[in-house]
Design a protein around this motif. Structure first.
Motif, short mmCIF file in Angstrom:
data_model
loop_
_atom_site.label_atom_id
_atom_site.label_comp_id
_atom_site.label_asym_id
_atom_site.label_seq_id
_atom_site.Cartn_x
_atom_site.Cartn_y
_atom_site.Cartn_z
N ASN A 17 1.99 7.83 0.07
CA ASN A 17 2.75 8.84 0.82
C ASN A 17 2.61 10.23 0.21
OD1 ASN A 17 3.68 6.88 2.62
ND2 ASN A 17 5.36 6.36 1.24
N GLU A 18 2.20 10.31 -1.05
CA GLU A 18 2.01 11.59 -1.72
C GLU A 18 0.64 12.21 -1.42
OE1 GLU A 18 4.32 13.18 -3.68
OE2 GLU A 18 5.74 11.57 -3.22
N PHE A 19 -0.27 11.43 -0.87
CA PHE A 19 -1.62 11.92 -0.59
C PHE A 19 -1.58 12.94 0.54
CE2 PHE A 19 -4.30 8.02 -2.11
CZ PHE A 19 -3.59 8.00 -3.29
N LYS A 20 -2.21 14.07 0.32
CA LYS A 20 -2.27 15.10 1.35
C LYS A 20 -3.09 14.62 2.53
CE LYS A 20 -3.46 19.73 2.46
NZ LYS A 20 -3.87 21.01 2.18
N GLU A 21 -4.23 13.99 2.22
CA GLU A 21 -5.10 13.46 3.28
C GLU A 21 -5.19 11.95 3.12
OE1 GLU A 21 -9.77 13.62 4.66
OE2 GLU A 21 -9.00 15.21 3.38
N GLN A 22 -4.76 11.23 4.14
CA GLN A 22 -4.82 9.77 4.12
C GLN A 22 -5.98 9.31 4.99
OE1 GLN A 22 -0.89 8.67 5.44
NE2 GLN A 22 -0.02 8.94 3.41
N ARG A 23 -6.92 8.61 4.37
CA ARG A 23 -8.10 8.11 5.09
C ARG A 23 -7.96 6.61 5.30
NH1 ARG A 23 -10.41 10.39 0.65
NH2 ARG A 23 -10.25 12.63 0.76
N GLY A 24 -6.99 6.24 6.09
CA GLY A 24 -6.70 4.84 6.36
C GLY A 24 -5.20 4.65 6.42
N ILE A 25 -4.78 3.40 6.59
CA ILE A 25 -3.34 3.14 6.72
C ILE A 25 -2.74 2.55 5.45
CG2 ILE A 25 -3.42 2.95 9.23
CD1 ILE A 25 -3.38 -0.11 8.87
N THR A 26 -3.58 2.22 4.47
CA THR A 26 -3.11 1.69 3.19
C THR A 26 -3.96 2.28 2.07
OG1 THR A 26 -4.64 -0.18 3.15
CG2 THR A 26 -2.50 -0.54 4.27
N LEU A 27 -3.53 2.08 0.84
CA LEU A 27 -4.34 2.50 -0.30
C LEU A 27 -5.71 1.82 -0.28
CD1 LEU A 27 -1.83 2.52 -3.28
CD2 LEU A 27 -3.14 4.46 -2.42
N PHE A 28 -5.72 0.55 0.06
CA PHE A 28 -6.99 -0.19 0.11
C PHE A 28 -7.92 0.44 1.14
CE2 PHE A 28 -9.92 -3.66 0.63
CZ PHE A 28 -9.93 -4.29 -0.61
N ASN A 29 -7.39 0.71 2.35
CA ASN A 29 -8.19 1.36 3.38
C ASN A 29 -8.68 2.73 2.93
OD1 ASN A 29 -6.07 0.15 6.03
ND2 ASN A 29 -8.02 -0.70 5.37
#
Length: 161
Positions: A17-29
């Motif tokens: 949730n702290e990531f500015k850009e999320q490239r997927g729906i989970t950390l693994f993704n």
């Protein structure tokens, strides 16, 4: 009797949730969508680095930068510089600023204390496991803190207590 157990990762998945850009729906993704195979291999090396032992001193090999006779010569100079204080020598050689892990990769996350501390926790966990695997009967400490041994910002070090 049926049973289901979830054993949590060392990484708090809420850090996503702290990531500015999320490239997927989970950390693994996010990881799968962000990295090439070379990236995974190089990160694995950082998490489980080469360790060098010189006359009983323990060093992250990439930080020591000397082998063979040159490693002994370098150690003699360090012993002179640090009055043969083993802990200080190991701390000094093995100290590394978190910022130095990401040279040229400046981003907002470098200013996010939660993300930096999660990174520190990951390094400590993995380097401790590596040290225990190699030196099961020695009290090797891995820790991170602000400005260790003159490094800038949060920094990690490894030494024998």
């Amino acid at each position: 009797m049926n049973s289901v157990n979830l054993y949590q990762s060392i990484v708090n998945e809420q850090i996503f949730n702290e990531f500015k850009e999320q490239r997927g729906i989970t950390l693994f993704n996010h990881s799968a969508n962000s990295n090439y195979i070379e990236d995974f291999i190089s990160v694995a090396y950082v998490l489980c680095p080469n360790i060098l032992e010189v006359n009983g001193y323990v060093f992250i090999a990439d930080f020591y930068e000397a082998q063979g006779d040159k490693a002994i010569d370098k150690l003699l100079k360090l012993e002179s510089q640090f009055n043969s204080n083993k802990k200080h020598i190991e701390q000094w050689v093995n100290s590394w600023s978190f910022g130095d892990f990401f040279l040229g990769k400046d981003c907002e996350s470098m200013d996010n204390d939660k993300i930096l501390k999660q990174f520190g926790d990951i390094l400590v966990y993995n380097w401790m496991r590596r040290a225990k695997e190699l030196f099961p009967n020695r009290n090797i400490i891995v820790e991170y803190s602000e400005g260790l041994m003159g490094e800038l910002g949060l920094s990690i070090t490894l030494y024998e207590q």
